[in-house]
Enzyme design. Structure first.
Site, PDB file in Angstrom:
ATOM      1  N   PRO A   2       0.826  -1.069   0.070  1.00 54.99           N
ATOM      2  CG  PRO A   2      -0.612  -1.967   1.644  1.00 54.99           C
ATOM      3  CD  PRO A   2       0.427  -2.087   1.392  1.00 54.99           C
ATOM      4  CG  PHE A   3       2.049   5.542  -1.625  1.00 55.80           C
ATOM      5  CD1 PHE A   3       3.271   5.325  -1.647  1.00 55.80           C
ATOM      6  CD2 PHE A   3       1.218   6.437  -2.476  1.00 55.80           C
ATOM      7  CE1 PHE A   3       3.845   6.964  -1.917  1.00 55.80           C
ATOM      8  CE2 PHE A   3       2.163   7.815  -2.856  1.00 55.80           C
ATOM      9  CZ  PHE A   3       3.329   8.137  -2.136  1.00 55.80           C
TER      10      PHE A   3
END
Length: 127
Positions: A2-3
């Site tokens: 995830p970013f």
């Protein structure tokens, strides 16, 4: 994988911003199968005039302390996982930071695994 991008009004302390990031990270690792140390976050403060939102939407009334959380992650979580994830973030935001539940807007952007490179120009998740 995830970013995380977190956007909020300027003026919160470094400790507040760090805690907010940790709330999101802990919810990801506990509820949506994000591995430990998979933490990539950008937390950005904005002048109030740079945040443009309605006063209310879908029964929520927003204050100047609104927080926008956008997470780009691999596709594949169930709706039930996502709902539990959203609730956990809001519950922890309220209990740890004294925030209003109405002031948390969360958006998940799901992508295919080959859309990531974590260094060296390699698509580490591509199969």
């Amino acid at each position: 994988m995830p970013f995380v991008r977190i956007d909020l009004k300027r003026g919160k302390s470094a400790e507040y911003r760090k805690t907010l990031g940790e709330i999101v990270y802990k919810a990801m690792t506990d509820l949506i199968n994000v591995p430990e140390n998979d933490k990539f976050q950008v937390i950005t403060e904005h002048d109030r005039g740079d945040l443009n939102y309605a006063e209310n939407y879908l029964g929520n009334t927003y204050s100047d302390d609104i927080v926008f959380i956008q997470i780009t992650l691999n596709a594949g979580r169930t709706v039930e996982m996502k709902k539990a994830f959203y609730k956990r973030i809001v519950d922890d935001f309220q209990s740890q930071l004294g925030g209003r539940p109405d002031d948390v807007v969360i958006n998940l952007v799901e992508v295919a695994k080959e859309n990531w490179s974590f260094g060296h120009g390699i698509a580490q998740y591509a199969t």
